[in-house]
Design a protein around this motif. Structure first.
Motif, PDB file in Angstrom:
ATOM      1  N   ILE A  98       0.843  -1.230   0.161  1.00  0.00           N
ATOM      2  CA  ILE A  98      -0.090  -0.081  -0.010  1.00  0.00           C
ATOM      3  C   ILE A  98       0.842   1.273  -0.034  1.00  0.00           C
ATOM      4  N   CYS A  99       1.830   1.255   0.849  1.00  0.00           N
ATOM      5  CA  CYS A  99       2.968   2.341   0.712  1.00  0.00           C
ATOM      6  C   CYS A  99       3.577   2.574  -0.410  1.00  0.00           C
ATOM      7  N   GLU A 100       3.660   1.350  -1.175  1.00  0.00           N
ATOM      8  CA  GLU A 100       4.477   1.551  -2.406  1.00  0.00           C
ATOM      9  C   GLU A 100       3.744   2.396  -3.361  1.00  0.00           C
ATOM     10  N   GLN A 101       2.287   1.885  -3.222  1.00  0.00           N
ATOM     11  CA  GLN A 101       1.249   2.569  -4.352  1.00  0.00           C
ATOM     12  C   GLN A 101       1.339   4.276  -4.182  1.00  0.00           C
ATOM     13  N   LEU A 102       1.091   4.378  -2.752  1.00  0.00           N
ATOM     14  CA  LEU A 102       1.048   5.889  -2.340  1.00  0.00           C
ATOM     15  C   LEU A 102       2.369   6.633  -2.653  1.00  0.00           C
ATOM     16  N   GLY A 103       3.385   6.007  -2.525  1.00  0.00           N
ATOM     17  CA  GLY A 103       4.809   6.393  -2.782  1.00  0.00           C
ATOM     18  C   GLY A 103       5.266   6.854  -4.220  1.00  0.00           C
ATOM     19  N   ILE A 104       4.460   6.278  -5.087  1.00  0.00           N
ATOM     20  CA  ILE A 104       4.679   6.362  -6.496  1.00  0.00           C
ATOM     21  C   ILE A 104       4.095   8.011  -6.806  1.00  0.00           C
ATOM     22  N   PHE A 105       3.028   8.348  -6.072  1.00  0.00           N
ATOM     23  CA  PHE A 105       2.467   9.730  -6.306  1.00  0.00           C
ATOM     24  C   PHE A 105       3.076  10.893  -5.354  1.00  0.00           C
ATOM     25  N   CYS A 106       2.984  10.471  -4.068  1.00  0.00           N
ATOM     26  CA  CYS A 106       3.263  11.505  -2.971  1.00  0.00           C
ATOM     27  C   CYS A 106       4.005  10.710  -1.826  1.00  0.00           C
ATOM     28  N   ALA A 107       5.286  10.962  -1.666  1.00  0.00           N
ATOM     29  CA  ALA A 107       6.000  10.285  -0.891  1.00  0.00           C
ATOM     30  C   ALA A 107       5.717  10.745   0.749  1.00  0.00           C
TER      31      ALA A 107
END
Length: 388
Positions: free
Chosen positions: A71-80
């Motif tokens: 889940i954090c990977e998906q979020l990190g793609i757009f906003c770390a």
């Protein structure tokens, strides 16, 4: 007939869609204005993702370490910054969910699952640096309640959380290493004050601030587990969940860098002769190597999370290795992708401007890469991880 997606696949798809809409629209302003990503965090709460690691019996999804990483990977793609803030919420939630009483589950876990409560972690202190497992914040047991005194630094989600998982040491001098305790401090506790908002070159939306605890009185049921169990929480709960949350976040940054480089190469052509950099075998090889490095690191992170969820004896040093590996991979990959794109990537406020600043935190955020690699070596040699 196609099989129905699993519950986790549904959560991943929901996160991806939110990331492509809400996070993609706000990430630049979050970074430029160094503001907490409220729209993104509220969207995650409103769409049922805040209860990712809350047990099913309390209304959550009952997911574990691998899910947090992905889940954090998906979020990190757009906003770390959003990935970091959400990741720390998950770590705090895991602490609250590790050994909850029914009263604690009703007070914290059920509202978290309902998207009505945000929590976070408060471990770091000015005097102990990267040695976050050695708190100096004091906890006095008066018999009827607890009194907390101390200072916590770099508290992600700062004044925006509803509760804070705080590590403490007994008020008596000479307390042995490991005889520490974790307590949950509500945001409206009397004696809780915020100072010194941290301003970094990257991860600018994490709202990290310094927490001052001055004679903060807590009911006895705000103790998590039993007194003296903090080291158990650190290495069985906090460390595993923190490592996968951070690993997933930096993996997302690396993935975004690779996507940007690939898209640039697919679109770029020169004015002379219609030549394209994508047709260069050297460029093709370099991009292939970048993907290989990223994918092998991704598999290590997923594997480490799965081992942690299974309670495998090898899980902890695999998790530590994963966070160290992604720090090396992500920093190098962002640099390589920026070089591949050329001058456009070096432009002020380009996507690489943000990625480069955000990713550099991977090495310095405790546990630092050097410390993690040392701990893995000690583990392989059957030595105490925390030996002097």
């Amino acid at each position: 007939m196609a099989s129905r997606p699993s519950a986790f696949e549904t959560l991943i798809d929901r996160t991806r869609r939110l990331s492509e809409s809400v996070l993609a629209d706000t990430a630049s302003q979050v970074d430029q204005n160094a503001r907490w990503p409220e729209e993104s965090i509220r969207a995650l709460q409103n769409h049922g993702l805040a209860g990712l690691v809350v047990p099913v019996e309390y209304g959550g999804h009952g997911q574990g370490r691998e899910s947090v990483a992905r889940i954090c990977e998906q979020l990190g793609i757009f906003c770390a910054s959003t990935a970091l803030c959400f990741g720390m919420h998950c770590v705090g939630t895991a602490c609250l969910a590790a050994k909850p009483t029914e009263q604690q589950a009703h007070r914290w876990l059920e509202p978290i699952a309902a998207g009505e409560h945000l929590t976070t972690l408060a471990l770091s202190e000015p005097g102990t640096g990267a040695h976050f497992y050695i708190p100096e914040t004091r906890l006095l047991n008066t018999g009827g309640h607890y009194v907390v005194n101390g200072t916590k630094s770099f508290v992600t989600n700062g004044e925006h959380a509803d509760s804070y998982v705080v590590s403490t040491v007994g008020a008596e001098e000479g307390t042995e290493l490991g005889e520490f305790s974790c307590v949950a401090v509500p945001d409206d506790a009397e004696g809780l004050e915020w100072t010194a908002l941290w301003k970094g070159i990257g991860m600018r939306g994490n709202a990290a601030a310094t927490m001052e605890l001055r004679d903060v009185r807590l009911p006895s049921d705000h103790l998590l587990g039993a007194e003296g169990e903090q080291i158990w929480y650190v290495f069985r709960v906090i460390m595993p969940y923190f490592l996968v949350a951070m690993s997933g976040t930096y993996l997302g940054i690396a993935e975004r860098a690779l996507r940007e480089a690939r898209d640039h190469l697919k679109q770029r052509s020169y004015s002379f002769g219609g030549t394209r950099p994508a047709h260069s075998s050297v460029v093709q090889r370099d991009l292939g190597r970048m993907w290989q490095r990223l994918e092998s690191t991704r598999r290590l992170i997923y594997h480490a999370g799965a081992l942690g969820d299974a309670g495998d004896d090898q899980a902890l040093h695999t998790l530590m290795s994963a966070k160290a590996a992604v720090a090396h991979c992500a920093v190098e990959l962002v640099n390589d992708a920026m070089t591949m794109v050329g001058g456009r990537g070096y432009a002020d406020r380009s996507i690489f401007d943000r990625l480069l600043r955000d990713v550099r935190a991977a090495h310095v955020m405790a546990p630092t890469t050097q410390l993690l690699e040392t701990w893995v070596g000690r583990s392989l040699l059957d030595l105490p991880i925390l030996m002097e």
